[in-house]
Design an enzyme around this catalytic site. Structure first.
Site, short mmCIF file in Angstrom:
data_model
loop_
_atom_site.label_atom_id
_atom_site.label_comp_id
_atom_site.label_asym_id
_atom_site.label_seq_id
_atom_site.Cartn_x
_atom_site.Cartn_y
_atom_site.Cartn_z
N ASP A 1 18.37 4.78 -10.73
CA ASP A 1 18.28 5.04 -12.16
C ASP A 1 16.99 5.79 -12.53
O ASP A 1 16.08 5.94 -11.72
CB ASP A 1 18.37 3.73 -12.95
N ASN B 1 18.22 -10.54 -17.00
CA ASN B 1 19.52 -10.82 -17.63
C ASN B 1 20.68 -10.52 -16.68
O ASN B 1 21.82 -10.42 -17.09
CB ASN B 1 19.67 -10.00 -18.93
N GLU C 1 23.32 -3.09 -18.00
CA GLU C 1 23.01 -4.25 -18.81
C GLU C 1 24.26 -5.09 -19.05
O GLU C 1 25.38 -4.59 -18.89
CB GLU C 1 22.45 -3.78 -20.16
C1 GLP Z 1 14.31 -2.57 -13.95
C2 GLP Z 1 15.07 -1.62 -13.00
C3 GLP Z 1 15.92 -2.37 -12.02
C4 GLP Z 1 15.08 -3.50 -11.44
C5 GLP Z 1 14.84 -4.52 -12.50
C6 GLP Z 1 13.99 -5.69 -12.04
O1 GLP Z 1 14.74 -2.53 -15.25
N1 GLP Z 1 15.89 -0.65 -13.66
O2 GLP Z 1 16.40 -1.49 -11.03
O3 GLP Z 1 15.77 -4.11 -10.38
O4 GLP Z 1 14.27 -3.93 -13.64
O5 GLP Z 1 12.66 -5.34 -11.97
P1 GLP Z 1 11.54 -6.19 -11.25
O6 GLP Z 1 11.79 -6.03 -9.81
O7 GLP Z 1 10.26 -5.54 -11.67
O8 GLP Z 1 11.69 -7.58 -11.74
#
Ligand code: GLP
Length: 243
Positions: free
Chosen positions: A67, A136, A143
């Site tokens: 993404d 979430n 989402e």
């Molecule tokens: C972000 C990314 C995800 C990621 C998630 C968790 O929003 N788009 O790809 O897995 O959040 O992030 P973290 O690993 O910092 O908890």
């Protein structure tokens, strides 16, 4: 689902890096689906270390990221392109032209998303997709929703994701409100999936992902239907997993 319990974040990172290096060693021209966020940073550091020791060769690897924020250029230090360059690509011998991240600067969502699906298709498909887990239950930027989005698409980020990601920006107002992300169908078409989860704050959602009903309200729950998923999570993240 194969579940590996790691002691802590560092142990999780080493176990995950082991799985990724096995993939690269077994298929040197593999396509790696990569992720951003704090979860994979340690994994990337471990891969860099092994590369520097001469144990890994990324020269034939292609990478396709999950993404990107819509509206951020690749040289913005909060863009996912910048993150990947900084945390992995600049330190190993992957060819930059074989590393793909959605084009955050393409203003036309349809164009940006169709172009990305085409890149994935032309690559022959993702061999191993690395995922983090949002609080979430989101994967990529998919989402919670009423249905599972199939292909790469433009999403409006939820308040909870904006809140969680504001730590990387000067202020919450600077967090982009939209992103381009692989769809759930895109993610599920990877041959293998590796999801890494760390910390007690992800314990409840991880239990829902593994044991709860499969629902688009917990996007990662769809992984229960994938034939080859490995979960590497630390003790804290697994503390609410009932079986
Ligand atoms: C972000 C990314 C995800 C990621 C998630 C968790 O929003 N788009 O790809 O897995 O959040 O992030 P973290 O690993 O910092 O908890």
């Amino acid at each position: 689902m194969q579940i590996y319990k790691a002691k802590d974040y560092q142990d999780m990172s080493r176990k995950a890096a082991n799985i990724i290096s096995a993939q690269v060693i077994l298929k040197p021209d593999c396509v790696l689906g990569l992720a951003t966020g704090s979860s994979p940073v340690g994994t990337y550091q471990q891969l860099i270390e092994w590369y520097k020791k001469g144990d890994l060769d990324f020269s034939r690897v292609t990478s396709i990221n999950l993404d990107e924020y819509r509206g951020l250029p690749g040289d913005n230090d909060q863009s996912y392109r910048y993150f990947m360059n900084h945390n992995l690509f600049d330190h190993v011998n992957i060819r930059k032209e074989c590393t793909y991240v959605p084009d955050g600067l393409e203003p036309d969502p349809q164009k940006a998303c169709a172009a990305y699906e085409e890149i994935i298709r032309k690559s022959g498909g993702v061999d191993l997709q690395l995922l983090g887990l949002g609080h979430n239950g989101h994967i990529g930027f998919n989402e919670p929703a009423d249905s599972f989005p199939k292909e790469t698409h433009c999403v409006d980020l939820t308040e909870s994701t904006i809140e969680a990601n504001k730590r990387f920006f000067a202020s919450i107002d600077d967090v982009p409100r939209q992103a381009y992300t692989m769809g759930i169908g895109t993610i599920m078409s990877a041959k293998k999936i590796l999801i890494i989860v760390s910390g007690a704050d992800k314990a409840e959602i991880l239990n829902k992902v593994i044991n709860g009903p499969i629902t688009p309200q917990v996007p990662a729950s769809i992984l229960q239907l994938h034939p080859d998923v490995t979960v590497v999570a630390d003790e804290a993240a697994l503390s609410a997993v009932t079986c």
